[in-house]
Design a protein around this motif. Sequence first.
Motif, PDB file in Angstrom:
ATOM      1  N   LYS A  26       0.852  -1.193   0.000  1.00 42.58           N
ATOM      2  CA  LYS A  26       0.000   0.000   0.000  1.00 42.58           C
ATOM      3  C   LYS A  26       0.890   1.245   0.000  1.00 42.58           C
ATOM      4  CE  LYS A  26      -3.062  -2.298   3.202  1.00 42.58           C
ATOM      5  NZ  LYS A  26      -3.634  -2.200   4.520  1.00 42.58           N
ATOM      6  N   ALA A  27       0.281   2.373  -0.366  1.00 43.60           N
ATOM      7  CA  ALA A  27       1.003   3.644  -0.277  1.00 43.60           C
ATOM      8  C   ALA A  27       1.203   3.960   1.197  1.00 43.60           C
ATOM      9  CB  ALA A  27       0.223   4.748  -0.954  1.00 43.60           C
ATOM     10  N   ILE A  28       2.420   4.196   1.570  1.00 41.45           N
ATOM     11  CA  ILE A  28       2.758   4.427   2.969  1.00 41.45           C
ATOM     12  C   ILE A  28       2.915   5.930   3.191  1.00 41.45           C
ATOM     13  CG2 ILE A  28       4.422   3.954   4.784  1.00 41.45           C
ATOM     14  CD1 ILE A  28       2.956   1.487   3.814  1.00 41.45           C
ATOM     15  N   THR A  29       2.264   6.434   4.210  1.00 40.91           N
ATOM     16  CA  THR A  29       2.414   7.830   4.601  1.00 40.91           C
ATOM     17  C   THR A  29       3.004   7.850   5.994  1.00 40.91           C
ATOM     18  OG1 THR A  29       0.211   7.924   5.560  1.00 40.91           O
ATOM     19  CG2 THR A  29       0.397   8.536   3.234  1.00 40.91           C
ATOM     20  N   LEU A  33       2.615   5.140   9.527  1.00 44.53           N
ATOM     21  CA  LEU A  33       3.689   4.497  10.282  1.00 44.53           C
ATOM     22  C   LEU A  33       3.636   4.828  11.766  1.00 44.53           C
ATOM     23  CD1 LEU A  33       6.659   4.966   7.828  1.00 44.53           C
ATOM     24  CD2 LEU A  33       5.370   2.897   8.281  1.00 44.53           C
ATOM     25  N   GLY A  34       2.640   5.584  12.194  1.00 42.31           N
ATOM     26  CA  GLY A  34       2.538   5.909  13.614  1.00 42.31           C
ATOM     27  C   GLY A  34       3.257   7.199  13.968  1.00 42.31           C
ATOM     28  N   ASP A  35       3.552   8.006  12.981  1.00 41.46           N
ATOM     29  CA  ASP A  35       4.260   9.256  13.225  1.00 41.46           C
ATOM     30  C   ASP A  35       3.306  10.441  13.337  1.00 41.46           C
ATOM     31  OD1 ASP A  35       6.637   7.920  13.138  1.00 41.46           O
ATOM     32  OD2 ASP A  35       7.011   8.366  11.028  1.00 41.46           O
ATOM     33  N   ALA A  36       2.047  10.176  13.608  1.00 44.41           N
ATOM     34  CA  ALA A  36       1.059  11.252  13.697  1.00 44.41           C
ATOM     35  C   ALA A  36       1.432  12.252  14.783  1.00 44.41           C
ATOM     36  CB  ALA A  36      -0.323  10.684  13.956  1.00 44.41           C
ATOM     37  N   ALA A  37       1.992  11.775  15.866  1.00 50.89           N
ATOM     38  CA  ALA A  37       2.384  12.675  16.953  1.00 50.89           C
ATOM     39  C   ALA A  37       3.507  13.603  16.504  1.00 50.89           C
ATOM     40  CB  ALA A  37       2.820  11.867  18.168  1.00 50.89           C
ATOM     41  N   ILE A  38       4.446  13.055  15.742  1.00 48.24           N
ATOM     42  CA  ILE A  38       5.563  13.873  15.254  1.00 48.24           C
ATOM     43  C   ILE A  38       5.061  14.914  14.255  1.00 48.24           C
ATOM     44  CG2 ILE A  38       7.702  13.822  13.918  1.00 48.24           C
ATOM     45  CD1 ILE A  38       8.246  11.078  15.179  1.00 48.24           C
ATOM     46  N   VAL A  39       4.179  14.511  13.363  1.00 45.94           N
ATOM     47  CA  VAL A  39       3.619  15.438  12.382  1.00 45.94           C
ATOM     48  C   VAL A  39       2.836  16.542  13.084  1.00 45.94           C
ATOM     49  CG1 VAL A  39       1.986  15.664  10.478  1.00 45.94           C
ATOM     50  CG2 VAL A  39       3.585  13.749  10.524  1.00 45.94           C
ATOM     51  N   ALA A  40       2.058  16.199  14.080  1.00 43.64           N
ATOM     52  CA  ALA A  40       1.285  17.195  14.822  1.00 43.64           C
ATOM     53  C   ALA A  40       2.217  18.152  15.554  1.00 43.64           C
ATOM     54  CB  ALA A  40       0.351  16.505  15.808  1.00 43.64           C
ATOM     55  N   GLU A  41       3.298  17.622  16.109  1.00 39.26           N
ATOM     56  CA  GLU A  41       4.262  18.473  16.801  1.00 39.26           C
ATOM     57  C   GLU A  41       4.966  19.417  15.830  1.00 39.26           C
ATOM     58  OE1 GLU A  41       8.316  17.963  19.390  1.00 39.26           O
ATOM     59  OE2 GLU A  41       6.795  16.392  19.527  1.00 39.26           O
ATOM     60  N   LEU A  42       5.316  18.926  14.656  1.00 33.93           N
ATOM     61  CA  LEU A  42       5.934  19.780  13.634  1.00 33.93           C
ATOM     62  C   LEU A  42       4.984  20.883  13.185  1.00 33.93           C
ATOM     63  CD1 LEU A  42       7.820  17.206  11.388  1.00 33.93           C
ATOM     64  CD2 LEU A  42       8.828  18.965  12.837  1.00 33.93           C
TER      65      LEU A  42
END
Length: 168
Positions: A26-29, A33-42
Amino acid sequence: KLKHGSDVRVASESGEAPVAAGEAPKAITPVALGDAAIVAELAATERLRRGALDAQAKREIVEARAAMENEEFTDAVRHYGIAAKLLNDRPAMKKLRRECDQGIAEGLYRSALQEDEYGRRDRAVKLMEKAVDMRHPKARAVLEDWLEEGDPEANKVDVSELKHRKNE
């Protein structure tokens, strides 16, 4: 050893998520991968950074306005220049960006007039040329007048050498 038909997951060499045998990848975003917290922090950090830049730009504009009122035109040009660099291109900042551009042009124009009053025509011409480059509405006409006149010192007559007759 692996048995035939077992649920084997293989990780790709690129570090993507493991794919079950027989499944299409599948297309991986990053969120997948569980990086939603990092993206939200950025995103939150970027919002804070932009907010700080906007606040600093607004402080510089206030300083520039005060400098214009006090006839400190070189300081006003400096403050407007800093503010213009700090402002972003969002539509909400368009009015402030326009004020910065017009403020720089007006500051250069008035500074040139001030330098001419002090007798420093060479410096005044340089500042007026910058005001023309910034599209100040009156700068071109004043600059053309100054260039037509030439150097005011060159047209002065040394009166110390002249001798006057006394009236009889």
